[in-house]
Design a protein around this motif. Structure first.
Motif, mmCIF file in Angstrom:
data_model
loop_
_atom_site.group_PDB
_atom_site.id
_atom_site.type_symbol
_atom_site.label_atom_id
_atom_site.label_comp_id
_atom_site.label_asym_id
_atom_site.label_seq_id
_atom_site.Cartn_x
_atom_site.Cartn_y
_atom_site.Cartn_z
ATOM 1 N N LEU A 1 0.827 -1.207 0.000
ATOM 2 C CA LEU A 1 0.000 0.000 0.000
ATOM 3 C C LEU A 1 0.859 1.253 0.000
ATOM 4 N N TRP A 2 1.964 1.227 0.736
ATOM 5 C CA TRP A 2 2.868 2.378 0.757
ATOM 6 C C TRP A 2 3.407 2.644 -0.644
ATOM 7 N N LEU A 3 3.817 1.602 -1.335
ATOM 8 C CA LEU A 3 4.337 1.779 -2.698
ATOM 9 C C LEU A 3 3.274 2.381 -3.614
ATOM 10 N N ILE A 4 2.069 1.854 -3.542
ATOM 11 C CA ILE A 4 0.997 2.333 -4.414
ATOM 12 C C ILE A 4 0.628 3.776 -4.064
ATOM 13 N N GLU A 5 0.448 4.049 -2.785
ATOM 14 C CA GLU A 5 0.077 5.402 -2.375
ATOM 15 C C GLU A 5 1.151 6.411 -2.740
ATOM 16 N N THR A 6 2.394 6.031 -2.587
ATOM 17 C CA THR A 6 3.498 6.927 -2.951
ATOM 18 C C THR A 6 3.500 7.188 -4.449
ATOM 19 N N ALA A 7 3.335 6.139 -5.236
ATOM 20 C CA ALA A 7 3.321 6.308 -6.688
ATOM 21 C C ALA A 7 2.178 7.230 -7.118
ATOM 22 N N VAL A 8 0.995 7.029 -6.558
ATOM 23 C CA VAL A 8 -0.163 7.852 -6.919
ATOM 24 C C VAL A 8 0.049 9.303 -6.487
ATOM 25 N N GLN A 9 0.517 9.500 -5.258
ATOM 26 C CA GLN A 9 0.742 10.860 -4.761
ATOM 27 C C GLN A 9 1.792 11.593 -5.596
ATOM 28 N N GLU A 10 2.892 10.919 -5.884
ATOM 29 C CA GLU A 10 3.951 11.537 -6.691
ATOM 30 C C GLU A 10 3.452 11.841 -8.100
ATOM 31 N N PHE A 11 2.640 10.948 -8.663
ATOM 32 C CA PHE A 11 2.059 11.173 -9.988
ATOM 33 C C PHE A 11 1.180 12.418 -9.964
ATOM 34 N N ARG A 12 0.336 12.530 -8.954
ATOM 35 C CA ARG A 12 -0.551 13.698 -8.841
ATOM 36 C C ARG A 12 0.247 14.994 -8.733
ATOM 37 N N GLU A 13 1.285 14.965 -7.891
ATOM 38 C CA GLU A 13 2.110 16.158 -7.720
ATOM 39 C C GLU A 13 2.817 16.532 -9.020
ATOM 40 N N ALA A 14 3.321 15.532 -9.730
ATOM 41 C CA ALA A 14 3.995 15.807 -11.003
ATOM 42 C C ALA A 14 3.012 16.367 -12.025
ATOM 43 N N MET A 15 1.791 15.822 -12.076
ATOM 44 C CA MET A 15 0.789 16.329 -13.005
ATOM 45 C C MET A 15 0.416 17.763 -12.656
ATOM 46 N N ALA A 16 0.325 18.082 -11.374
ATOM 47 C CA ALA A 16 0.003 19.446 -10.962
ATOM 48 C C ALA A 16 1.113 20.408 -11.375
ATOM 49 N N GLU A 17 2.362 19.992 -11.227
ATOM 50 C CA GLU A 17 3.491 20.835 -11.648
ATOM 51 C C GLU A 17 3.473 21.060 -13.146
ATOM 52 N N ILE A 18 3.188 20.012 -13.895
ATOM 53 C CA ILE A 18 3.128 20.120 -15.358
ATOM 54 C C ILE A 18 1.999 21.069 -15.755
ATOM 55 N N ALA A 19 0.851 20.915 -15.116
ATOM 56 C CA ALA A 19 -0.298 21.776 -15.426
ATOM 57 C C ALA A 19 0.000 23.233 -15.083
ATOM 58 N N ALA A 20 0.715 23.457 -13.998
ATOM 59 C CA ALA A 20 1.039 24.827 -13.587
ATOM 60 C C ALA A 20 1.973 25.504 -14.581
ATOM 61 N N LYS A 21 2.772 24.707 -15.256
ATOM 62 C CA LYS A 21 3.733 25.249 -16.239
ATOM 63 C C LYS A 21 3.103 25.453 -17.604
ATOM 64 N N SER A 22 1.961 24.811 -17.828
ATOM 65 C CA SER A 22 1.309 24.898 -19.131
ATOM 66 C C SER A 22 0.685 26.274 -19.332
ATOM 67 N N GLU A 23 0.679 26.692 -20.582
ATOM 68 C CA GLU A 23 0.044 27.961 -20.905
ATOM 69 C C GLU A 23 -1.467 27.813 -20.909
ATOM 70 N N ILE A 24 -2.140 28.833 -20.457
ATOM 71 C CA ILE A 24 -3.594 28.834 -20.493
ATOM 72 C C ILE A 24 -4.016 29.219 -21.907
#
Length: 66
Positions: free
Chosen positions: A41-64
């Protein structure tokens, strides 16, 4: 296999390091079936959390687009 966007692929790559660090503590030769429920569960939760954070960073860098 799911068709991933470029952003999703980048986010997956970004989530590998934390999961890999934890796998090093378990031992790379350790089978998934040998891990406890908490460890898996730790591995899965970490992977999901890190994925979400990376997607948020990518979205923040994207142009509107408007």
């Amino acid at each position: 296999m799911v068709d991933l966007t470029e952003e999703e692929h980048m986010a997956i790559l970004g989530s590998l390091k934390p999961v890999a660090r934890q796998m090093e503590t378990y031992g790379w030769e350790t089978r998934l079936s040998e891990l406890t429920e908490v460890q898996v569960l730790w591995l899965i939760e970490t992977a999901v959390q890190e994925f979400r954070e990376a997607m948020a960073e990518i979205a923040a860098k994207s142009e509107i687009p408007f």
